[in-house]
Design a protein around this motif. Structure first.
Motif, PDB file in Angstrom:
ATOM      1  N   GLU A   1       0.836  -1.117  -0.096  1.00 22.74           N
ATOM      2  CA  GLU A   1      -0.057  -0.062   0.034  1.00 22.74           C
ATOM      3  C   GLU A   1       0.764   1.181  -0.191  1.00 22.74           C
ATOM      4  O   GLU A   1       0.572   2.168  -0.610  1.00 22.74           O
ATOM      5  CB  GLU A   1      -0.866   0.010   1.159  1.00 22.74           C
ATOM      6  CG  GLU A   1      -2.037  -1.098   1.317  1.00 22.74           C
ATOM      7  CD  GLU A   1      -1.699  -2.438   1.574  1.00 22.74           C
ATOM      8  OE1 GLU A   1      -0.575  -2.606   2.175  1.00 22.74           O
ATOM      9  OE2 GLU A   1      -2.269  -3.414   0.968  1.00 22.74           O
ATOM     10  N   MET A   2       1.876   1.406   0.830  1.00 21.50           N
ATOM     11  CA  MET A   2       2.917   2.476   0.980  1.00 21.50           C
ATOM     12  C   MET A   2       3.452   2.580  -0.407  1.00 21.50           C
ATOM     13  O   MET A   2       3.650   3.745  -1.013  1.00 21.50           O
ATOM     14  CB  MET A   2       3.981   2.405   1.876  1.00 21.50           C
ATOM     15  CG  MET A   2       3.396   2.273   3.273  1.00 21.50           C
ATOM     16  SD  MET A   2       4.726   1.685   4.453  1.00 21.50           S
ATOM     17  CE  MET A   2       6.037   2.987   4.439  1.00 21.50           C
ATOM     18  N   VAL A   3       4.052   1.637  -1.262  1.00 20.21           N
ATOM     19  CA  VAL A   3       4.789   1.543  -2.450  1.00 20.21           C
ATOM     20  C   VAL A   3       3.533   2.040  -3.389  1.00 20.21           C
ATOM     21  O   VAL A   3       3.873   2.899  -4.345  1.00 20.21           O
ATOM     22  CB  VAL A   3       5.142   0.137  -2.978  1.00 20.21           C
ATOM     23  CG1 VAL A   3       5.722   0.323  -4.254  1.00 20.21           C
ATOM     24  CG2 VAL A   3       6.283  -0.140  -2.118  1.00 20.21           C
TER      25      VAL A   3
ATOM     26  N   GLY B   1       1.186   3.887  -2.940  1.00 21.48           N
ATOM     27  CA  GLY B   1       0.544   5.283  -2.830  1.00 21.48           C
ATOM     28  C   GLY B   1       1.761   6.098  -3.251  1.00 21.48           C
ATOM     29  O   GLY B   1       1.261   7.231  -3.854  1.00 21.48           O
ATOM     30  N   ASN B   2       2.809   5.690  -3.090  1.00 19.65           N
ATOM     31  CA  ASN B   2       4.164   6.971  -3.539  1.00 19.65           C
ATOM     32  C   ASN B   2       3.926   6.781  -5.158  1.00 19.65           C
ATOM     33  O   ASN B   2       4.455   7.647  -5.711  1.00 19.65           O
ATOM     34  CB  ASN B   2       5.442   6.082  -3.047  1.00 19.65           C
ATOM     35  CG  ASN B   2       5.695   6.590  -1.569  1.00 19.65           C
ATOM     36  OD1 ASN B   2       5.206   7.562  -1.422  1.00 19.65           O
ATOM     37  ND2 ASN B   2       6.369   5.691  -0.796  1.00 19.65           N
ATOM     38  N   MET B   3       3.941   5.574  -5.755  1.00 21.45           N
ATOM     39  CA  MET B   3       3.836   5.402  -7.219  1.00 21.45           C
ATOM     40  C   MET B   3       2.616   6.481  -7.749  1.00 21.45           C
ATOM     41  O   MET B   3       2.835   7.051  -8.859  1.00 21.45           O
ATOM     42  CB  MET B   3       3.539   4.100  -7.518  1.00 21.45           C
ATOM     43  CG  MET B   3       4.510   2.893  -7.478  1.00 21.45           C
ATOM     44  SD  MET B   3       5.977   3.223  -8.431  1.00 21.45           S
ATOM     45  CE  MET B   3       5.571   2.494  -9.965  1.00 21.45           C
ATOM     46  N   LYS B   4       1.458   6.214  -7.051  1.00 16.35           N
ATOM     47  CA  LYS B   4       0.517   6.983  -7.335  1.00 16.35           C
ATOM     48  C   LYS B   4       0.624   8.512  -7.513  1.00 16.35           C
ATOM     49  O   LYS B   4       0.547   9.228  -8.363  1.00 16.35           O
ATOM     50  CB  LYS B   4      -0.967   6.798  -6.963  1.00 16.35           C
ATOM     51  CG  LYS B   4      -2.187   7.407  -7.160  1.00 16.35           C
ATOM     52  CD  LYS B   4      -3.456   6.935  -6.525  1.00 16.35           C
ATOM     53  CE  LYS B   4      -4.654   7.858  -6.919  1.00 16.35           C
ATOM     54  NZ  LYS B   4      -5.903   7.632  -6.407  1.00 16.35           N
ATOM     55  N   ALA B   5       1.342   9.199  -6.319  1.00 14.00           N
ATOM     56  CA  ALA B   5       1.618  10.539  -5.965  1.00 14.00           C
ATOM     57  C   ALA B   5       2.688  10.732  -7.180  1.00 14.00           C
ATOM     58  O   ALA B   5       2.630  11.947  -7.821  1.00 14.00           O
ATOM     59  CB  ALA B   5       2.204  10.391  -4.543  1.00 14.00           C
ATOM     60  N   ASN B   6       3.837   9.645  -7.163  1.00 10.66           N
ATOM     61  CA  ASN B   6       4.902  10.142  -8.365  1.00 10.66           C
ATOM     62  C   ASN B   6       4.321  10.281  -9.765  1.00 10.66           C
ATOM     63  O   ASN B   6       4.691  11.195 -10.479  1.00 10.66           O
ATOM     64  CB  ASN B   6       5.704   9.232  -8.054  1.00 10.66           C
ATOM     65  CG  ASN B   6       6.777   9.123  -6.999  1.00 10.66           C
ATOM     66  OD1 ASN B   6       6.698   9.904  -6.201  1.00 10.66           O
ATOM     67  ND2 ASN B   6       7.401   8.143  -6.603  1.00 10.66           N
ATOM     68  N   ALA B   7       3.503   9.575 -10.108  1.00  9.73           N
ATOM     69  CA  ALA B   7       2.730   9.718 -11.254  1.00  9.73           C
ATOM     70  C   ALA B   7       1.800  10.902 -11.567  1.00  9.73           C
ATOM     71  O   ALA B   7       1.822  11.509 -12.647  1.00  9.73           O
ATOM     72  CB  ALA B   7       1.501   8.280 -11.643  1.00  9.73           C
TER      73      ALA B   7
END
Length: 88
Positions: A17-19, A21-27
């Motif tokens: 979930e953390m990964v 979430g970070n991927m979504k924010a980075n995208a």
């Protein structure tokens, strides 16, 4: 856009979930960045830059271009958009 944060930081396990979430924010950050760059480049004041007018003629004496006898009409046609006027 991924990170190896969990490899060196001692803050506990990283979850899927953390990964994600970070991927979504980075995208989203990447999307906004590209949009901002395109918005800026679409301004009339950057027209010459976008059209690379400052590079016109730079390939005139470039090495590595096939000698005239080896240039097919098909190849010249394909490259004419990249090197306008070069093969005339």
């Amino acid at each position: 856009m991924s990170t190896d944060y969990d490899c060196w930081h001692d803050s506990g396990d990283v979850t899927v979930e953390m990964v994600m979430g970070n991927m979504k924010a980075n995208a989203e950050n990447a999307r906004r960045f590209v949009g901002a760059v395109l918005d800026e480049l679409s301004k009339e004041e950057h027209g010459q830059l976008v059209l690379a007018k400052h590079l016109e003629g730079q390939t005139k004496f470039a090495g590595g271009i096939t000698a005239v006898p080896g240039r097919s009409e098909q190849a010249k046609e394909k490259l004419s958009w990249l090197f306008p006027g070069y093969f005339d």
